[in-house]
Design a protein around this motif. Structure first.
Motif, mmCIF file in Angstrom:
data_model
loop_
_atom_site.group_PDB
_atom_site.id
_atom_site.type_symbol
_atom_site.label_atom_id
_atom_site.label_comp_id
_atom_site.label_asym_id
_atom_site.label_seq_id
_atom_site.Cartn_x
_atom_site.Cartn_y
_atom_site.Cartn_z
ATOM 1 N N HIS B 95 0.883 -1.184 0.000
ATOM 2 C CA HIS B 95 0.000 0.000 0.000
ATOM 3 C C HIS B 95 0.914 1.225 0.000
ATOM 4 O O HIS B 95 1.046 1.936 0.997
ATOM 5 N N THR B 96 1.591 1.400 -1.124
ATOM 6 C CA THR B 96 2.709 2.333 -1.197
ATOM 7 C C THR B 96 2.665 3.109 -2.509
ATOM 8 O O THR B 96 1.796 2.902 -3.344
ATOM 9 N N SER B 97 3.684 3.941 -2.651
ATOM 10 C CA SER B 97 3.842 4.754 -3.850
ATOM 11 C C SER B 97 3.890 3.890 -5.106
ATOM 12 O O SER B 97 3.503 4.319 -6.186
ATOM 13 N N VAL B 98 4.357 2.660 -4.968
ATOM 14 C CA VAL B 98 4.410 1.726 -6.089
ATOM 15 C C VAL B 98 3.086 0.955 -6.210
ATOM 16 O O VAL B 98 2.383 1.049 -7.218
ATOM 17 N N MET B 100 0.096 1.203 -4.875
ATOM 18 C CA MET B 100 -1.192 1.882 -5.043
ATOM 19 C C MET B 100 -1.374 2.421 -6.459
ATOM 20 O O MET B 100 -2.489 2.677 -6.884
ATOM 21 N N GLY B 116 -8.129 -2.926 -0.160
ATOM 22 C CA GLY B 116 -7.037 -2.021 0.167
ATOM 23 C C GLY B 116 -6.726 -2.009 1.645
ATOM 24 O O GLY B 116 -7.515 -2.481 2.477
#
Ligand SMILES: Cc1cc2nc3c(=O)[nH]c(=O)nc-3n(C[C@H](O)[C@H](O)[C@H](O)COP(=O)(O)OP(=O)(O)OC[C@H]3O[C@@H](n4cnc5c(N)ncnc54)[C@H](O)[C@@H]3O)c2cc1C
Ligand SMILES: Nc1ncnc2c1ncn2[C@@H]1O[C@H](COP(=O)(O)O)[C@@H](O)[C@H]1O
Lengths: 254, 321
Positions: B95-98, B100, B116
């Motif tokens: 659940h990150t910049s990558v 998501m 999520g």
């Protein structure tokens, strides 16, 4: 340039949250709704882009109690068009349903850029932006904290942990998930909001047949229990400060 | 469909992110329930060297120049190809910049369900997600056929997803990665800043509760008296009241001081995940239900504006006397 900003209201986390009789949803009775913080940043970023290079900013939001005030505030900040989606939103919808209905409406608006907040704290089926991008057939990048538009391209700053930034180029039209606007969301005086209430028009558009497919079904909600709750120090400031001094000494930092 | 659990390994510039190991640990928990294998998916260019300590039954390695750096477009295409071909029971993303940027797009693209903010799986295979700033947990059955998951940290330790035994690596051909609409221009390095908060033993952290830029001086005074360093939550940094080098959290730095004094910070997951390595957390927050009290050792609901000046005076006294 035509910028569309979908905005939604979320529960204010400063208030107490309670779970309803079904045990699987928040009790909406006492819920205070506020604009999703990151949507506020997306709105600000849209207005900054418009101020830099012209264009039109459209705010679009599902109807709920309190959205009129939020829309008028956006107008006072510089938004041009205010659209309220009217549909069966009372009991909440998931982001898949919202994205499908927004995609239908937004397609007709023919945006160059769609700016969403990077996430909302009550998202359970992913964030809205990338869903919307896929339904609109546009590219998406999230965690964005800076946008420059250059012809038919956007150069964006995407954040990675530790402060590392990737500068990415996206073909327009595109959807961006805004983490932070280049400047903090501007403050508008109440008098300007009142003015907007008199002059701005709220357009209503139908959002029929909300389809939640793709989101999970929640069986139960509960409040997390701490493995070990903090030892609470009570008393007046003087008493608490004395105890903290004692703790600092015990821990060897004083 | 099969019962395997795919984990999309997150890595950046030659370094596997901790969340990848957390995901592998979660995947093992889930696989026990489904009876499938844990398959790590490593997308990139010349990244096989990153597979070494992944606790997976197998690593599927997809190499392609378009995957050399992360972009949502290329990742969605690559993962879509694998998912359609293998039809795993679940695909885990950070659940990150990558993660998501990829998971939701994939959900819409393939018409697969997405859950999520999952923090952990229960032994029966149910997911438990953490929402509303860490104030609410939501539990449900894993949706079918293939559940796409974004996982937040906190439910498993990274060590649980590491293995001394190198896994078997299988090369998989990349699908066609053309028509990409997102490209990397460059990386911009973080500003160094005058101190490295990741190394400081005593941190005085301020959050939105501090209200104004002028009030930051309350924290400055206390830090100076105690000999600590001031850092902050995201809203304070976004306001420009403190530089990015002082940001603690998911988008800033993880810290591990002897003492972390959180002043007017709610303890939202994006902040909390970066302070759990602290020896002792002390929290000052008027909201007794603030999640920060779930991770603090000591807490008080005394108003910071009453408490901090008094505390600073008493520290000065203690030091002077
Ligand atoms: C992708 C992403 C990445 C993020 N990265 C980060 C990150 O790296 N770091 C980070 O911090 N956040 C990050 N966030 C934001 C995070 O979700 C929270 O919004 C943020 O941590 C909240 O900061 P806060 O606790 O200071 O503010 P709030 O949540 O608003 O809390 C303020 C607290 O102050 C208390 N308070 C108010 N007045 C007083 C008073 N007088 N005395 C005592 N207490 C008072 C209130 O009770 C409240 O609990 C990120 C969010 C996203 C979506
Ligand atoms: N390459 C870029 N991509 C996205 N945003 C940028 C970029 N360069 C600058 N910005 C943002 O635009 C604003 C003006 O920056 P500058 O033009 O560099 O002074 C800053 O607030 C930056 O956040």
């Amino acid at each position: 340039m035509n910028i569309v900003v979908p905005v939604k209201l979320v529960p204010d986390l400063v208030e107490e949250l309670t779970i309803d009789a079904s045990g699987a949803a928040l009790d909406t009775m006492w819920l205070r709704l506020i604009i999703n913080e990151f949507d506020d940043h997306a709105t600000e970023q849209a207005i900054l882009l418009k101020e830099r290079s012209g264009g039109q900013v459209t705010i679009i939001t599902p109807n709920a109690e309190g959205v009129d005030d939020m829309l008028f505030a956006a107008s006072a900040r510089g938004a041009d068009r205010l659209i309220k989606l009217v549909g069966d939103f009372e009991n909440g919808v998931n982001n898949h349903a919202l994205a499908r209905t927004l995609a239908t409406t937004i397609k007709d608006l023919q945006p160059d850029l769609v700016l969403t907040g990077v996430q909302a704290h009550n998202d359970l089926d992913g964030s809205l932006g990338p869903l919307l991008a896929e339904y609109l057939g546009m590219p998406y990048t999230g965690y964005v904290s800076g946008v420059i538009v250059n012809g038919d391209k956007a150069i964006v700053r995407k954040e990675f942990p530790g402060g590392l930034i990737a500068e990415l180029e996206l073909k327009l039209p595109a959807v961006l998930g805004i983490q932070a606007a280049e400047q903090p969301p501007r403050y508008v005086a109440i008098s300007k909001v009142r003015q907007a209430m008199k002059t701005a028009t709220l357009e209503e558009m139908d959002a029929p047949g909300l389809n939640p497919d793709g989101g999970p079904t929640i069986g139960r909600m509960f409040q997390p229990e701490a493995a070990e709750k903090a030892e609470m120090i009570s008393g007046n400031a003087d008493v608490v400060a004395d105890r903290l001094i004692g703790i600092f000494k015990e821990l060897g930092v004083l | 469909m099969n019962q395997d659990i795919f984990v999309i390994i997150e890595h950046l510039r030659g370094q596997v992110a901790d969340i990848s190991y957390v995901m592998l640990a979660a995947a093992h928990e889930l696989a026990q329930n489904t009876g499938g294998k844990v398959e790590a998916v490593l997308l990139g260019q010349n990244v096989q060297g990153l597979a070494g300590n992944l606790a997976a039954d197998q690593v599927l390695s997809v190499e392609h120049p378009a995957l050399a750096d992360f972009t949502s477009d290329a990742y969605i295409k690559a993962v879509a190809g694998l998912t359609v071909e293998h039809q795993p029971r679940a695909v885990l993303f950070g659940h990150t910049s990558v993660g998501m940027d990829v998971a939701s797009g994939l959900s819409a693209h393939l018409g697969l369900p997405l859950v999520g903010s999952v923090r952990y799986f229960e032994s029966g295979g149910k997911f438990v997600s953490q929402i509303c700033g860490g104030k609410i947990m939501a539990e449900g059955e894993l949706p079918a056929p293939t559940a796409l998951i974004t996982l937040v940290p906190g439910g498993y330790k990274p060590e649980q997803g590491q293995s001394a035994q190198p896994p078997q690596v299988t090369q998989v051909a990349a699908p066609a990665l053309d028509g990409l609409r997102v490209t990397l221009k460059q990386y911009i390095e973080p500003e160094a800043g005058d101190v490295d908060i990741a190394k400081e033993p005593l941190l005085i952290a301020v959050g939105r509760g501090i209200q104004t830029q002028d009030n930051i001086s309350l924290a400055d005074d206390l830090a100076q008296a105690l000999g600590g360093v001031v850092c902050a939550s995201r809203p304070v940094v976004d306001q420009g009241w403190l530089p990015t080098s002082r940001l603690v959290g998911k988008s800033g730095k993880a810290v591990k001081p002897k003492v972390y004094l959180a002043i007017g910070i709610s303890g939202a997951p994006e902040h909390a995940e970066a302070i759990t390595g602290s020896n002792v957390i002390v929290a000052i927050n008027t909201d007794a239900a603030a999640p920060i009290f779930n991770i603090a050792k000591y807490g008080t609901i005394t108003d910071l504006f009453d408490l901090v000046p008094v505390l600073t005076d008493k520290v000065r006294e203690a030091k002077g006397g």
